[in-house]
Structure formats: C-alpha cells, structure tokens
Design an enzyme around this catalytic site. Sequence first.
Site, PDB file in Angstrom:
ATOM      1  CE1 TYR A 109      -4.067  -1.833  -0.109  1.00  0.00           C
ATOM      2  CE2 TYR A 109      -2.899  -3.307   1.386  1.00  0.00           C
ATOM      3  CZ  TYR A 109      -3.961  -3.053   0.524  1.00  0.00           C
ATOM      4  OH  TYR A 109      -4.898  -4.019   0.294  1.00  0.00           O
ATOM      5  CG  PHE A 146     -11.321  -1.562   9.580  1.00  0.00           C
ATOM      6  CD1 PHE A 146     -11.210  -1.210   8.239  1.00  0.00           C
ATOM      7  CD2 PHE A 146     -10.447  -0.973  10.486  1.00  0.00           C
ATOM      8  CE1 PHE A 146     -10.240  -0.285   7.806  1.00  0.00           C
ATOM      9  CE2 PHE A 146      -9.491  -0.050  10.077  1.00  0.00           C
ATOM     10  CZ  PHE A 146      -9.393   0.283   8.730  1.00  0.00           C
TER      11      PHE A 146
END
Length: 419
Positions: free
Chosen positions: A130, A419
Amino acid sequence: MSAPATPDIEVRTVTEAEFADWLKAVQVGFLRPPVVSEQYTRDLRANSDLDRVQAGFDGGRCVATFRSFAQQLTVPGGSALPVSAISAVTVSPTHRRRGLLTRMMAADLSAARERGEVASTLIAAEYPIYGRYGYGPATWLTEWEIDTARTGLDPNWSRPADGGRVDLVDPAEAAKLGPEVFEQFRPTRAGAISRDRRWWDLATGASRRDGPWTEPFFAVYRTADGDPAGIVAYTADERWSDAKLPENTATVKGLIGLTPQADRALWHYVCSIDWIRTVRTGYRAPDDLLPQYFPNPRAARIVTHADFLWLRLLDVVRVLEARTYAAEGALVLEVIDDSGPAAGRYLLEASGTGARCTPTTRSAELTLNAKELASLYLGDESVARLLALGRVTEERSGAAARADALFRTEGRPWCPDMF
C-alpha cells in the site's frame, strides 16, 4: 512492477444480484472456503453501500473485490476525522498482477474526496502493497503473553483496592454498557476508530460471521460510585496436565478502560481467575502500561509487534488543521504525491490549541512523500528517524527537530479494532 491492465476485465460497482458472488470471491482471495451462508450474506449486505462495493469481472466471473465504508478517526487533540475505511481487498490468484487493485483504489479514493472524506484507512495484510498508493503505517500494536504464576500479583486478591468492583455481565448488558464506555474512550486516544451497531452485534454474538463461534465472558469495572469505567471480553480454553493441574489460557478479545485504575483492575481480574495459567492480551498499544501493573513485568513477554492501521491523506489542509500540536511554531512542508491529491507545498502554523494550514510559495523546509506524512500525522513516527532512513529531506537546518517538536504526542496512537 504490475503488468498492464487487461482491458477486457471490467471494474465497476456490484449490483444487488452480484453481491453473493462478490462475497464468495472475497473468501477466495483470503484463502477461505468459497462458501458463504445466506444469513451472513444478508447481514453484510444490509451493512454495505453498494456504491462503495467494487469488483473486477472477467467474462461475468468476479475476480477482484474492494469495499469501503464511512469511518471516524480520532486524531491528537480528540477531534474525529471523516475517513474512508477500506476492507475486503482481494484479487483472485488467477488474475494477479494485472492492475486490478490500482483501478479499484483510484476509483475509491476519487469518490472519497468527492464525499468530503479527508483521508483513507486500512489494515494491511501485506506490508509492501500500500505504500505505492500513498498509505503509511500510522499506528503499531503489541501483544503480550502473560505467565500468571510469575506476575507477583497477590494470590488472595478478590476485588479492586480503589473501592470499585468487577462484575460479570451477559452479552445483552455488554452490548449496552460497552458502547457507553467506548464512546467516552474514543476521543482520548489518537488512532481509535468508530464502532457501529454491527460491530457490537458481532462482538456479543447477536450477529455471526461464518465459522465457529465461542461465546466470550464479559466483565465490567465500576468505580466506587457505581459508574461503568471499563469492559473486558475474553474466552478460555480447557487444558489439564497429566498431573491433573490446570493449564488453561484466557484470550482477551478486547479491553477498554477509561482510567489506569480501570485498566489495572481488569487486568488483575483476568490474571487472577482460577485455573488460568496464561493470558494472551490481544492487540494493545505498544506503550501500554500493562507489564508495569505487575510486580514482575517479565511475566509478560511480547509475542507480536507489528504495524496496524495505515493512513492515506487526501486533503492535507483539513487534516493538518484538525489536530492539535505539542508546541507553537511554523513549518513549510513540500509533500510529494505521485497519485495526486496530497501533493503541494503547505505552510503549517501550529499551536497547542489548533493550527492553520495554507498552500504557499515559500521555500520548503522539509520535503517528504505523502506516505511519510501519514506515518507522522498521528504522532507515532519521528522526523529524525525518517531523516536517518533517507525518507525525509531537510531543506533548512533545524527543520526536522522543529517538526518533531510540533508533531510529538504524549502517548503513541492505538487502533483497537480490526476491520
């Protein structure tokens, strides 16, 4: 280097009829059996905005997945930023290295900016992915394993010494008291993120993911006045030695205390449960006081230490103005962002009560990439370290030290939630 995008693979949002197949593709990407129950599909669909659910389709087959949702992120000073949380990112093994993630990421970040979300968050399954999209690790975590017999805690302990008490509660009461405690905690910890109703339903068993479920125990710490000020959820296994001695492990699923007294009482409680010989703490802040609650801190050994919440800045002005700073001062930052939204030169005028950030033509004092600014933003990284690593350029002598004085926080940020 990724291969060029394959033009016959369509990347777009999914339809209602495609959601179940999309969810099966998520399972494939995470190496789980590609079978999803109707109940779980309905539950996740009810909590998903299809405008924020993307997929790659090859000949009608879902081969890549991506989902985002609205989230609030606590920043130094206690403000909550509106951010876009990214989850369920997969590419099927048959379609890797074809630019599918790049296309989905670009679409989501563009839509996030249009919605007014000033940053994006994610939990990175793999570290190298990322950074190229402008994300930097903004919080870290530590997990301890505690040998309860070596803590030095009073073996006759039965209740907190401060006049408070610890009570076991059932899941329904935990679902009521937990949000009350957490919403008081959230503004106090940079890096904390919002929890919606579904989070609590999953944590207490009111809703279920696919797979095995173990009902946790829930315990609440109440002050001497009877106010709930902490909550812990934990499970326990059942292991006995050949000599009929208990060797059980308690695994903490979550522990939130509003004060050090609440934290201490709940950890003392978990470590004093009969038959529990080992406690796994779950993911805690790297600077957690936990080991120091014990007369013998060596009873807690680190078993995991890793990056956790990653951050990508989309609106540098709003983000830098949202937090408070440890000192008063001004700094000109040159932010490099190959994919666009954070790029520019900014004048930050900061103080302990707030800040003003404006685009400027003044000469830069520090030059850094957007991902490095993201790592600095919550206070978990230092400019001096990044300078030593060659990831920041000091254009004016003393600028790095001044930046560290501004961005420094009293404690390290912590994100308690996956999450």
